[in-house]
Design a protein around this motif. Structure first.
Motif, PDB file in Angstrom:
ATOM      1  N   ASP A 164       3.458  35.329   0.865  1.00 57.05           N
ATOM      2  CA  ASP A 164       4.168  34.433  -0.055  1.00 57.05           C
ATOM      3  C   ASP A 164       3.182  33.705  -0.966  1.00 57.05           C
ATOM      4  O   ASP A 164       3.436  33.543  -2.168  1.00 57.05           O
ATOM      5  N   GLN A 165       2.059  33.279  -0.412  1.00 59.69           N
ATOM      6  CA  GLN A 165       1.054  32.593  -1.219  1.00 59.69           C
ATOM      7  C   GLN A 165       0.465  33.519  -2.278  1.00 59.69           C
ATOM      8  O   GLN A 165       0.255  33.119  -3.421  1.00 59.69           O
ATOM      9  N   VAL A 166       0.200  34.757  -1.896  1.00 65.78           N
ATOM     10  CA  VAL A 166      -0.366  35.728  -2.842  1.00 65.78           C
ATOM     11  C   VAL A 166       0.627  36.009  -3.963  1.00 65.78           C
ATOM     12  O   VAL A 166       0.257  36.071  -5.141  1.00 65.78           O
ATOM     13  N   LYS A 167       1.908  36.149  -3.623  1.00 66.01           N
ATOM     14  CA  LYS A 167       2.932  36.412  -4.640  1.00 66.01           C
ATOM     15  C   LYS A 167       3.023  35.258  -5.629  1.00 66.01           C
ATOM     16  O   LYS A 167       3.084  35.473  -6.845  1.00 66.01           O
ATOM     17  N   SER A 168       3.020  34.041  -5.119  1.00 71.81           N
ATOM     18  CA  SER A 168       3.124  32.892  -6.022  1.00 71.81           C
ATOM     19  C   SER A 168       1.875  32.781  -6.900  1.00 71.81           C
ATOM     20  O   SER A 168       1.958  32.452  -8.081  1.00 71.81           O
ATOM     21  N   PHE A 169       0.707  33.118  -6.349  1.00 72.57           N
ATOM     22  CA  PHE A 169      -0.520  33.088  -7.142  1.00 72.57           C
ATOM     23  C   PHE A 169      -0.474  34.151  -8.239  1.00 72.57           C
ATOM     24  O   PHE A 169      -0.837  33.895  -9.385  1.00 72.57           O
ATOM     25  N   ASN A 170      -0.045  35.349  -7.871  1.00 68.94           N
ATOM     26  CA  ASN A 170       0.043  36.428  -8.861  1.00 68.94           C
ATOM     27  C   ASN A 170       0.983  36.047  -9.998  1.00 68.94           C
ATOM     28  O   ASN A 170       0.711  36.327 -11.163  1.00 68.94           O
ATOM     29  N   LYS A 171       2.076  35.425  -9.641  1.00 68.35           N
ATOM     30  CA  LYS A 171       3.056  35.036 -10.655  1.00 68.35           C
ATOM     31  C   LYS A 171       2.460  34.005 -11.613  1.00 68.35           C
ATOM     32  O   LYS A 171       2.556  34.144 -12.832  1.00 68.35           O
ATOM     33  N   THR A 172       1.812  32.981 -11.078  1.00 71.13           N
ATOM     34  CA  THR A 172       1.218  31.950 -11.941  1.00 71.13           C
ATOM     35  C   THR A 172       0.058  32.512 -12.748  1.00 71.13           C
ATOM     36  O   THR A 172      -0.122  32.172 -13.914  1.00 71.13           O
ATOM     37  N   PHE A 173      -0.730  33.398 -12.147  1.00 68.04           N
ATOM     38  CA  PHE A 173      -1.862  33.980 -12.865  1.00 68.04           C
ATOM     39  C   PHE A 173      -1.388  34.879 -14.004  1.00 68.04           C
ATOM     40  O   PHE A 173      -1.936  34.848 -15.102  1.00 68.04           O
ATOM     41  N   SER A 174      -0.367  35.669 -13.746  1.00 72.13           N
ATOM     42  CA  SER A 174       0.135  36.559 -14.802  1.00 72.13           C
ATOM     43  C   SER A 174       0.736  35.742 -15.949  1.00 72.13           C
ATOM     44  O   SER A 174       0.560  36.094 -17.116  1.00 72.13           O
ATOM     45  N   ASN A 175       1.415  34.642 -15.632  1.00 78.46           N
ATOM     46  CA  ASN A 175       1.945  33.774 -16.696  1.00 78.46           C
ATOM     47  C   ASN A 175       0.808  33.171 -17.513  1.00 78.46           C
ATOM     48  O   ASN A 175       0.869  33.120 -18.742  1.00 78.46           O
ATOM     49  N   TRP A 176      -0.222  32.742 -16.865  1.00 77.54           N
ATOM     50  CA  TRP A 176      -1.359  32.146 -17.556  1.00 77.54           C
ATOM     51  C   TRP A 176      -2.054  33.180 -18.436  1.00 77.54           C
ATOM     52  O   TRP A 176      -2.408  32.918 -19.577  1.00 77.54           O
ATOM     53  N   LEU A 177      -2.218  34.397 -17.905  1.00 82.95           N
ATOM     54  CA  LEU A 177      -2.877  35.463 -18.652  1.00 82.95           C
ATOM     55  C   LEU A 177      -2.060  35.858 -19.883  1.00 82.95           C
ATOM     56  O   LEU A 177      -2.601  36.067 -20.971  1.00 82.95           O
ATOM     57  N   PHE A 178      -0.759  35.921 -19.712  1.00 84.58           N
ATOM     58  CA  PHE A 178       0.120  36.267 -20.835  1.00 84.58           C
ATOM     59  C   PHE A 178       0.007  35.216 -21.938  1.00 84.58           C
ATOM     60  O   PHE A 178      -0.077  35.550 -23.122  1.00 84.58           O
ATOM     61  N   GLN A 179      -0.013  33.949 -21.543  1.00 85.97           N
ATOM     62  CA  GLN A 179      -0.129  32.875 -22.535  1.00 85.97           C
ATOM     63  C   GLN A 179      -1.465  32.945 -23.261  1.00 85.97           C
ATOM     64  O   GLN A 179      -1.533  32.738 -24.474  1.00 85.97           O
ATOM     65  N   ARG A 180      -2.528  33.247 -22.580  1.00 87.21           N
ATOM     66  CA  ARG A 180      -3.850  33.342 -23.208  1.00 87.21           C
ATOM     67  C   ARG A 180      -3.886  34.485 -24.223  1.00 87.21           C
ATOM     68  O   ARG A 180      -4.406  34.334 -25.320  1.00 87.21           O
ATOM     69  N   ARG A 181      -3.320  35.620 -23.854  1.00 87.13           N
ATOM     70  CA  ARG A 181      -3.319  36.770 -24.768  1.00 87.13           C
ATOM     71  C   ARG A 181      -2.473  36.470 -25.997  1.00 87.13           C
ATOM     72  O   ARG A 181      -2.846  36.804 -27.115  1.00 87.13           O
ATOM     73  N   GLN A 183      -1.797  33.558 -27.291  1.00 91.35           N
ATOM     74  CA  GLN A 183      -2.472  32.584 -28.154  1.00 91.35           C
ATOM     75  C   GLN A 183      -3.630  33.220 -28.902  1.00 91.35           C
ATOM     76  O   GLN A 183      -3.883  32.917 -30.061  1.00 91.35           O
ATOM     77  N   SER A 184      -4.345  34.102 -28.264  1.00 88.36           N
ATOM     78  CA  SER A 184      -5.488  34.730 -28.935  1.00 88.36           C
ATOM     79  C   SER A 184      -5.020  35.627 -30.079  1.00 88.36           C
ATOM     80  O   SER A 184      -5.680  35.734 -31.102  1.00 88.36           O
ATOM     81  N   GLN A 185      -3.856  36.251 -29.909  1.00 91.41           N
ATOM     82  CA  GLN A 185      -3.336  37.084 -30.994  1.00 91.41           C
ATOM     83  C   GLN A 185      -2.847  36.221 -32.152  1.00 91.41           C
ATOM     84  O   GLN A 185      -2.976  36.595 -33.307  1.00 91.41           O
ATOM     85  N   LEU A 186      -2.315  35.068 -31.860  1.00 92.98           N
ATOM     86  CA  LEU A 186      -1.851  34.179 -32.919  1.00 92.98           C
ATOM     87  C   LEU A 186      -3.015  33.551 -33.672  1.00 92.98           C
ATOM     88  O   LEU A 186      -2.923  33.286 -34.868  1.00 92.98           O
ATOM     89  N   ASN A 187      -4.087  33.304 -32.986  1.00 94.61           N
ATOM     90  CA  ASN A 187      -5.234  32.629 -33.592  1.00 94.61           C
ATOM     91  C   ASN A 187      -6.172  33.582 -34.330  1.00 94.61           C
ATOM     92  O   ASN A 187      -7.098  33.134 -34.988  1.00 94.61           O
ATOM     93  N   LYS A 188      -5.940  34.883 -34.243  1.00 94.77           N
ATOM     94  CA  LYS A 188      -6.818  35.831 -34.933  1.00 94.77           C
ATOM     95  C   LYS A 188      -6.610  35.701 -36.437  1.00 94.77           C
ATOM     96  O   LYS A 188      -5.474  35.655 -36.904  1.00 94.77           O
ATOM     97  N   PRO A 189      -7.702  35.654 -37.153  1.00 96.65           N
ATOM     98  CA  PRO A 189      -7.525  35.624 -38.615  1.00 96.65           C
ATOM     99  C   PRO A 189      -7.066  37.005 -39.115  1.00 96.65           C
ATOM    100  O   PRO A 189      -7.480  38.037 -38.597  1.00 96.65           O
ATOM    101  N   SER A 190      -6.219  36.955 -40.024  1.00 95.62           N
ATOM    102  CA  SER A 190      -5.711  38.231 -40.555  1.00 95.62           C
ATOM    103  C   SER A 190      -6.754  38.824 -41.495  1.00 95.62           C
ATOM    104  O   SER A 190      -7.249  38.167 -42.395  1.00 95.62           O
ATOM    105  N   THR A 191      -7.089  40.032 -41.260  1.00 94.61           N
ATOM    106  CA  THR A 191      -8.094  40.700 -42.090  1.00 94.61           C
ATOM    107  C   THR A 191      -7.411  41.785 -42.908  1.00 94.61           C
ATOM    108  O   THR A 191      -6.676  42.614 -42.377  1.00 94.61           O
TER     109      THR A 191
END
Length: 194
Positions: A164-181, A183-191
């Protein structure tokens, strides 16, 4: 004397405080002991004859809360210290004649549920105490197994908790990773490539 050994004669000399016996042979030891015996019988010294006599202590009398020598008492009775002490303690009383009353012990109540005793003022504390709660409800409901659950071993329960602990960690980590990706795509300057 002749039947004793040299060692026994040495011990005898040591016990009787005879000097100069350590290097002597048996025959010389016997002569030394005999000389010592004859000299002791002629004139015996006693330590008390030549020592100073001890002074006897003078008896002391208690007055004004202190001890004074009897030879000094006549002066003390005329002193100001004695006069003021007499005036101050003219109406003193003996405290031992009036002992302090003992404090009454507060009665204790026996709990009908757990059988322990407690003071009436501490009833609330007792009802919240672990001893009382265990006596009233010996097994807390949180620890009781549910009727639908089968009994698990400690290993199985630990394993399920860890999963149960591993599942909850995976869920929070995947949410955090998705948010980082995202944001990084939004912050990229358009070339623009031409």
């Amino acid at each position: 004397m002749e039947t004793k050994t040299a060692r026994q004669l040495h011990d005898y000399c040591r016990e009787n405080n005879i000097r100069g016996y350590s290097k002597l042979r048996k025959s010389e030891l016997i002569e030394l002991i005999q000389q010592q015996r004859t000299s002791e019988s002629v004139f015996q010294f006693h330590d008390d004859l030549f020592g100073e006599p001890k002074k006897e202590r003078e008896a002391k009398v208690k007055c004004c809360g202190q001890y004074y020598k009897q030879s000094y008492m006549a002066k003390h009775l005329q002193s100001k210290k004695h006069q003021t002490y007499e005036k101050a303690n003219a109406f003193s009383f003996d405290a031992s004649l009036f002992p302090k009353p003992k404090k009454a012990r507060t009665p204790q109540i026996k709990c009908s549920d757990c059988g322990t005793y407690y003071k009436p003022a501490l009833k609330g504390h007792h009802l919240r105490s672990i001893v009382h709660r265990r006596a009233v409800d010996p097994t807390p409901k949180a620890l009781e197994p549910k009727a639908s659950e089968t009994k698990k071993s400690t290993y199985q329960s630990l394993k399920s908790w860890l999963m149960d602990q591993v599942k909850s960690f995976n869920k929070t980590f995947s949410n955090w990773l998705f948010q980082r990706r995202h944001q990084s795509q939004l912050n990229k300057p358009s070339t623009l490539t031409i």
